[in-house]
Design an enzyme around this catalytic site. Structure first.
Site, PDB file in Angstrom:
ATOM      1  N   LYS A  22      -1.342 -21.569  35.064  1.00 36.52           N
ATOM      2  CA  LYS A  22      -0.609 -22.073  36.213  1.00 36.52           C
ATOM      3  C   LYS A  22      -0.698 -23.602  36.273  1.00 36.52           C
ATOM      4  CE  LYS A  22      -0.988 -19.346  39.785  1.00 36.52           C
ATOM      5  NZ  LYS A  22      -1.790 -18.726  40.851  1.00 36.52           N
ATOM      6  N   ARG A  91      -5.193 -22.408  44.734  1.00 34.66           N
ATOM      7  CA  ARG A  91      -4.623 -21.323  43.916  1.00 34.66           C
ATOM      8  C   ARG A  91      -5.426 -21.089  42.641  1.00 34.66           C
ATOM      9  NH1 ARG A  91       1.421 -23.142  42.790  1.00 34.66           N
ATOM     10  NH2 ARG A  91       1.674 -20.882  42.519  1.00 34.66           N
ATOM     11  N   GLY A 100      -1.850 -11.074  40.578  1.00 32.70           N
ATOM     12  CA  GLY A 100      -2.423 -10.478  41.776  1.00 32.70           C
ATOM     13  C   GLY A 100      -3.903 -10.160  41.694  1.00 32.70           C
ATOM     14  N   MET A 102      -6.471 -12.318  41.276  1.00 33.49           N
ATOM     15  CA  MET A 102      -7.407 -13.300  41.789  1.00 33.49           C
ATOM     16  C   MET A 102      -6.860 -13.918  43.065  1.00 33.49           C
ATOM     17  SD  MET A 102      -9.099 -14.365  38.370  1.00 33.49           S
ATOM     18  CE  MET A 102      -9.137 -15.955  38.980  1.00 33.49           C
ATOM     19  N   ARG A 335       6.054 -19.584  34.227  1.00 36.24           N
ATOM     20  CA  ARG A 335       5.305 -19.147  33.053  1.00 36.24           C
ATOM     21  C   ARG A 335       6.295 -18.396  32.176  1.00 36.24           C
ATOM     22  NH1 ARG A 335       2.046 -15.133  36.927  1.00 36.24           N
ATOM     23  NH2 ARG A 335       3.921 -14.211  37.742  1.00 36.24           N
ATOM     24  N   HIS A 451       4.506  -6.117  42.452  1.00 39.09           N
ATOM     25  CA  HIS A 451       3.259  -5.886  41.723  1.00 39.09           C
ATOM     26  C   HIS A 451       3.387  -4.709  40.768  1.00 39.09           C
ATOM     27  CE1 HIS A 451      -0.750  -4.008  41.257  1.00 39.09           C
ATOM     28  NE2 HIS A 451      -1.139  -5.260  41.093  1.00 39.09           N
ATOM     29  N   SER A 778      -8.049   2.345  -3.325  1.00 40.35           N
ATOM     30  CA  SER A 778      -7.436   2.558  -2.022  1.00 40.35           C
ATOM     31  C   SER A 778      -8.576   2.703  -1.017  1.00 40.35           C
ATOM     32  CB  SER A 778      -6.568   3.821  -2.054  1.00 40.35           C
ATOM     33  OG  SER A 778      -6.022   4.044  -0.776  1.00 40.35           O
ATOM     34  N   CYS A 846      -5.557   3.367   2.973  1.00 42.87           N
ATOM     35  CA  CYS A 846      -4.838   4.576   3.372  1.00 42.87           C
ATOM     36  C   CYS A 846      -5.484   5.274   4.565  1.00 42.87           C
ATOM     37  CB  CYS A 846      -4.717   5.544   2.199  1.00 42.87           C
ATOM     38  SG  CYS A 846      -6.290   6.189   1.630  1.00 42.87           S
ATOM     39  N   TYR A 866      -1.086  -3.321  -0.413  1.00 49.25           N
ATOM     40  CA  TYR A 866      -0.284  -2.441   0.430  1.00 49.25           C
ATOM     41  C   TYR A 866      -1.130  -1.782   1.513  1.00 49.25           C
ATOM     42  CZ  TYR A 866      -2.192   1.591  -2.132  1.00 49.25           C
ATOM     43  OH  TYR A 866      -3.025   2.524  -2.673  1.00 49.25           O
TER      44      TYR A 866
HETATM   45  P1  ADP Z   1      -0.535 -15.591  42.171  1.00 45.16           P
HETATM   46  O1  ADP Z   1      -1.227 -16.083  40.958  1.00 45.16           O
HETATM   47  O2  ADP Z   1      -1.107 -14.357  42.741  1.00 45.16           O
HETATM   48  O3  ADP Z   1       0.948 -15.562  41.986  1.00 45.16           O
HETATM   49  P2  ADP Z   1      -0.150 -18.082  43.526  1.00 45.16           P
HETATM   50  O4  ADP Z   1      -1.185 -19.136  43.381  1.00 45.16           O
HETATM   51  O5  ADP Z   1       1.049 -18.257  42.692  1.00 45.16           O
HETATM   52  O6  ADP Z   1      -0.821 -16.675  43.316  1.00 45.16           O
HETATM   53  O7  ADP Z   1       0.218 -18.082  45.062  1.00 45.16           O
HETATM   54  C1  ADP Z   1       0.669 -16.979  45.782  1.00 45.16           C
HETATM   55  C2  ADP Z   1       1.955 -17.321  46.510  1.00 45.16           C
HETATM   56  O8  ADP Z   1       1.811 -18.447  47.319  1.00 45.16           O
HETATM   57  C3  ADP Z   1       3.056 -17.613  45.551  1.00 45.16           C
HETATM   58  O9  ADP Z   1       4.205 -16.903  45.904  1.00 45.16           O
HETATM   59  C4  ADP Z   1       3.288 -19.077  45.658  1.00 45.16           C
HETATM   60  O10 ADP Z   1       4.628 -19.383  45.478  1.00 45.16           O
HETATM   61  C5  ADP Z   1       2.819 -19.385  47.081  1.00 45.16           C
HETATM   62  N1  ADP Z   1       2.280 -20.745  47.115  1.00 45.16           N
HETATM   63  C6  ADP Z   1       1.252 -21.219  46.391  1.00 45.16           C
HETATM   64  N2  ADP Z   1       1.068 -22.528  46.617  1.00 45.16           N
HETATM   65  C7  ADP Z   1       1.991 -22.895  47.499  1.00 45.16           C
HETATM   66  C8  ADP Z   1       2.337 -24.152  48.106  1.00 45.16           C
HETATM   67  N3  ADP Z   1       1.678 -25.263  47.804  1.00 45.16           N
HETATM   68  N4  ADP Z   1       3.349 -24.156  48.961  1.00 45.16           N
HETATM   69  C9  ADP Z   1       4.029 -23.020  49.245  1.00 45.16           C
HETATM   70  N5  ADP Z   1       3.775 -21.829  48.715  1.00 45.16           N
HETATM   71  C10 ADP Z   1       2.768 -21.768  47.836  1.00 45.16           C
HETATM   72 MG    MG Z   2       2.150 -16.952  41.467  1.00 40.59          MG
END
Ligand code: ADP
Ligand code: MG
Ligand code: MG
Length: 887
Positions: A22, A91, A100, A102, A335, A451, A778, A846, A866
């Site tokens: 990220k 984040r 989802g 962490m 990503r 999810h 083999s 084999c 092979y």
């Molecule tokens: P995950 O890895 O579970 O997707 P994220 O770090 O991407 O968690 O954050 C979860 C949600 O919060 C995402 O939908 C993201 O767009 C939103 N979010 C994260 N940071 C910000 C921010 N600075 N402003 C607005 N929304 C945010």
């Molecule tokens: Mg995210």
């Protein structure tokens, strides 16, 4: 510049190890000039330090302070300000995406004072208190460890009082009240007040993100996805932007192509007046992204432009999170997107066509595992079936199974070998064990980015989501849909491509990709078939390893050849001793004298010869490796206990059967404590007179028949379980003598290669001596693994492998994927020793490993010639052999 913290302006997408996926991509997008809210990343190194020592690295807190101060300066706002406060998100973000798994906390920096500032600055009190209650909820649950339900219950209660289901209908006063309630919930559960100091909030959230690396669900996910446990996560601190500021704001997720099919076009979900986490949580139903065009054309066009730019920049499917705040677009994450097997092939093919990637890169974009998924059957369109409802096809496949309404139930039934479809309103990370155990996942809420969809695609599970007509009652164990009431345990069928849900089990048909690879349907009009055809053609140009088949019958050989095998690497002749021929084998074993034994052998020989003629005809012009009989002979005789009981019974009834008595004696005599290590393989050939000669004659006469018929037979005779050179020398001499006499008798050229399996460690260790008598090696990696580890495969896999895996002793079963350090080292050194003596020595494998992607990559590195695998694995092996050359 600090040591453990990097501003988004400092990094790039190459730094995923340090910044997490990220953080690296946020930096990359910042560098590209995209509208990314500013912020900074605390590196994975800091997390590893914390995980190892339980304390933060020295100086980290000061570095974070410095970066926060810089962020405040840049934004012209400060944390906790009572006029126009700065808010940040904290984040998580590891090297590999763990959707989802962490923690992330939004709206940090709000407190009783700054919430008023936010309300004043935005002129929107409702929005300010909505943000504050979100902070209390997320911070309470993830940082302070309060049960998330404690908040959800209060929210539901309030909604019920107001007579609404939607949180958007709560007004400012409601939310102000909710903030008070949530603060009380925190006080009750933790005995402390919610921390009002914004900087304390930031630091506590950072620690919580670090610790979330160790939560059970994160650990389970990493094990499933084979992500190492010691990487740690980075933490991103980022200025907040607000999708919950009213109807001109919103949040969404999009893909630059369809992640389910790979088709071009805009895919995504959008939710007005919402923060990002609402989109995936399935709290309200999202709208299709294309509807954003009507809502806010400027932002929509800007988003499309960003999508185009990111796809060209990453040269791959991108998955993007965005927020629109009062008509202004912000990009929060991107990503390289997870995708289905079908999408992987179609996108790889399309991108070569678009000049974004070269054909070699298309091979890196797909895997043998994905190809294997495409060979799965589909539902039969012509079968009678009752459609229950249609949801969103989110991860393809055609699956039937019993309805399980909870993750625990799915896991229990799955462990019992039942086919299960996990049916949930929506899934969350706690459903992971059930999703792993189920064959398919069906949800009532959420779109292709929910999810359930993301996780199912990652795991290759069939998934239909957003089937809104499903009314699920977990308490009663019932699902109501289209006038039916289904009980938990009833069978449904789901089609992850079309989104259809059927009552009961629906019959399935072959996949078009399978038909294409078998050469029976050149349906190039199908985009997917065309993509697979393109990739496979290129794979065959790139790969060095030959791919042969393990095939015992002419029919298997023919199928393998259609799949692209260039020979048979293993034909097990013991299969030719079964069925009606068992009786001949019994006579052979029971023979009282040479004459009786030779008579039995003489009858067996032409039968085997006929089998070989067929096999050599199917593989005309290609090598066919025929292994002499390998299992202990008593495997062909009745079970000792059963026979003893039968004989005792017959005797007691006065019906004594002489033949049964003789048989019982023989069975008792041949019985072994440890048949795996007993009289089998080459040892049989040496101990039982005439056996090798009979089999060699059958092979060579068959070859002579084929030569006379104008064919081009290429038989190779393979001696199993050799431990020492003299064994091989002895048997080789017998085969050569037979070849000589048949050449003389029939007056034909008889090409034949004679070689050995390397499956006993001693043979591997003395491969230079063994090679003096071998035209080829083999590697029989099944036995070699058993004997190297001292594992009896059938016993250990159930008995203690699960414990070994849990305790971290074994990552994967060495029977599924070759143990590179141990067994692999034997393979490499045996290959080297053998080639020192005979540079032209032909080397192959084999065992089951011949069709396993990771093992194939090892065999490529080891320089084998092979691999041989079962017919259906051949396309996978062709692809992985090519991929192995590219890394
Ligand atoms: P995950 O890895 O579970 O997707 P994220 O770090 O991407 O968690 O954050 C979860 C949600 O919060 C995402 O939908 C993201 O767009 C939103 N979010 C994260 N940071 C910000 C921010 N600075 N402003 C607005 N929304 C945010
Ligand atoms: Mg995210
Ligand atoms: Mg073996």
């Amino acid at each position: 510049m600090g040591h453990y913290v990097r501003a988004f302006t400092e990094g790039s997408k190459e730094q995923k190890d340090l910044l997490g996926g990220k953080g690296a991509n946020l930096a990359e997008m910042t560098r590209l000039g995209l509208p990314v809210p500013p912020g900074f990343t605390i590196t994975t190194e800091a997390c590893r330090f914390y995980l190892a020592t339980g304390t933060l690295p020295p100086g980290l807190e000061q570095e974070v302070e410095d970066h926060l101060a810089a962020l405040e300066l840049e934004m012209g706002r400060s944390l906790g300000d009572s006029d126009d406060p700065l808010l940040v998100s904290v984040r998580s973000g590891a090297r590999f995406s763990m959707p989802g798994m962490m923690e992330t906390v939004l709206d940090i920096g709000l407190n009783d004072e700054s919430v008023l500032g936010l309300a004043a600055a935005s002129g929107n009190e409702r929005f300010a208190f909505d943000s504050y209650r979100r902070l209390l909820q997320m911070f309470g649950a993830t940082v302070l460890g309060v049960d998330a339900d404690a908040f959800a219950v209060e929210l539901d209660k309030l909604k019920a009082e107001r007579g609404t289901y939607a949180d958007v209908e709560l007004d400012a006063a409601d939310l102000r009240g909710l903030v008070a309630t949530f603060k009380e919930v925190i006080r009750r559960h933790t005995g402390r007040d919610f921390p009002q100091d914004p900087r304390e909030q930031v630091h506590a959230a950072v620690l919580a993100v670090f610790s979330s690396w160790l939560t059970e669900r994160a650990v389970v996910y990493r094990r499933q996805e084979q992500i190492p446990d010691d990487l740690g996560t980075a933490v991103n601190v980022q200025a907040m932007v607000f999708g919950n500021r009213g109807s001109r704001s919103g949040s969404g997720v999009c893909f630059t192509r369809d992640p389910a099919s790979g088709a071009p076009g805009v895919y995504g979900d959008y939710l007005a007046d919402a923060q990002g986490e609402d989109v995936v949580a399935g709290i309200r139903n999202t709208v299709h992204l294309t509807e954003l065009e009507a809502i806010d054309k400027t932002s929509y066009d800007a988003l499309l432009e960003v999508m185009r730019l990111l796809e060209r920049h990453y040269r791959d499917l991108c998955d993007i999170e965005f927020t629109i705040e009062a008509g202004r677009l912000w990009i929060l994450q991107t990503r390289v997107g997870k995708r289905t097997a079908e999408a992987a092939f179609r996108i790889a093919h399309a991108m070569v066509g678009e000049g974004l990637i070269d054909p070699d890169e298309s091979l890196r974009r797909v895997t043998g595992g994905q190809l294997a998924q495409l060979l799965f059957p589909r539902f039969d369109r012509s079968a009678a079936r009752e459609l229950l409802t249609i949801g969103v096809g989110a991860s393809p496949g055609a699956t039937s199974g019993r309805i399980a309404l909870t993750s625990a139930r799915a896991a229990t039934w799955g462990a019992l070998g039942e086919d299960v479809v996990l049916v949930r309103r929506e899934t969350n990370p706690d459903d992971l064990p059930g999703m792993i155990a189920a064959r398919g996942v069906l949800t009532a809420r959420g779109g292709k980015t929910s999810h359930a969809a993301v996780v199912a695609r990652g795991m290759g599970r069939t998934c239909v989501c957003g089937a809104e007509q499903l009314d699920i009652d977990v308490e009663r164990g019932e699902v109501m849909v289209s006038g039916h009431t289904l009980q938990e345990g009833d069978v449904v069928s789901i089609d992850g491509t079309t989104g259809e849900v059927f009552l009961g089990a629906v019959p399935v048909t072959d996949s078009p990709v399978l038909r294409h690879l078998e050469g029976s349907s050149p349906d190039e009009a199908d985009e997917l078939v065309a993509a697979v055809a393109f990739v496979m053609e290129h794979a065959d140009r790139v790969r060095r390893l030959e791919v042969r088949a393990n095939a015992d019958t002419a029919e298997d050989a023919a199928r393998a050849r259609r799949f692209g095998a260039t020979g048979v690497g293993l034909c097990r002749t013991e299969h030719m001793f079964l069925g009606p021929r068992r009786e001949l084998v019994e006579r052979l074993i029971l023979a009282a004298d040479d004459a009786a034994r030779e008579a039995a052998l003489a009858e067996l020989q032409p039968l085997q010869r006929a089998d070989f003629v067929e096999l050599l005809r199917e593989m005309d012009g290609l090598p066919v490796t025929i292994r002499l009989i390998d299992p202990p002979l008593h495997e062909f005789l009745p079970d000792h206990t059963e026979l003893a009981v039968q004989v005792a019974l017959e005797d007691s009834l006065g019906k004594r059967d002489e033949r049964h008595h003789t048989l019982l004696e023989a069975v008792a005599r041949l019985r072994e404590q440890n048949p795996m290590l007993g009289l089998r393989g080459v040892r049989l050939g040496i101990v039982v007179p005439g056996l090798v000669a009979m089999q060699a004659r059958a092979v060579l006469e068959a070859a002579a028949d084929r030569v006379e018929a104008g064919g081009d037979p290429r038989p190779e005779i393979m001696i199993p379980l050799v431990a020492t050179a003299p064994e091989l020398a002895l048997v080789r001499a017998q085969v050569e003598e037979m070849a000589g006499s048949i050449r003389a008798d029939r007056g034909v050229e008889l090409p034949v290669r004679i070689g050995t399996m390397i499956e006993v460690p001693r043979a591997a260790l003395t491969a230079d001596e063994v090679a003096q008598h071998a035209d080829f090696f083999s590697f029989g990696t099944n036995d070699l693994t058993q004997l190297t580890w001292g594992f009896s495969r059938d016993d250990v896999e159930a008995a203690f492998f699960p414990t070994y895996r849990d305790r971290g002793i074994l990552a994967a079963s060495p029977f599924e994927s070759i143990d590179v350090e141990g067994v692999g080292a034997l393979v490499t050194s045996a290959a080297d020793l053998g080639r020192q003596v005979r540079p032209e020595l032909h080397l192959g494998v084999c065992g089951e490993h011949g069709g396993d992607p990771r093992s194939i990559h090892f065999f490529e590195r080891a320089g084998l010639d092979y691999v041989s695998c079962s017919p259906y694995r051949i396309p996978v092996a062709r692809l992985e052999a090519a991929r192995a050359r590219l890394v």
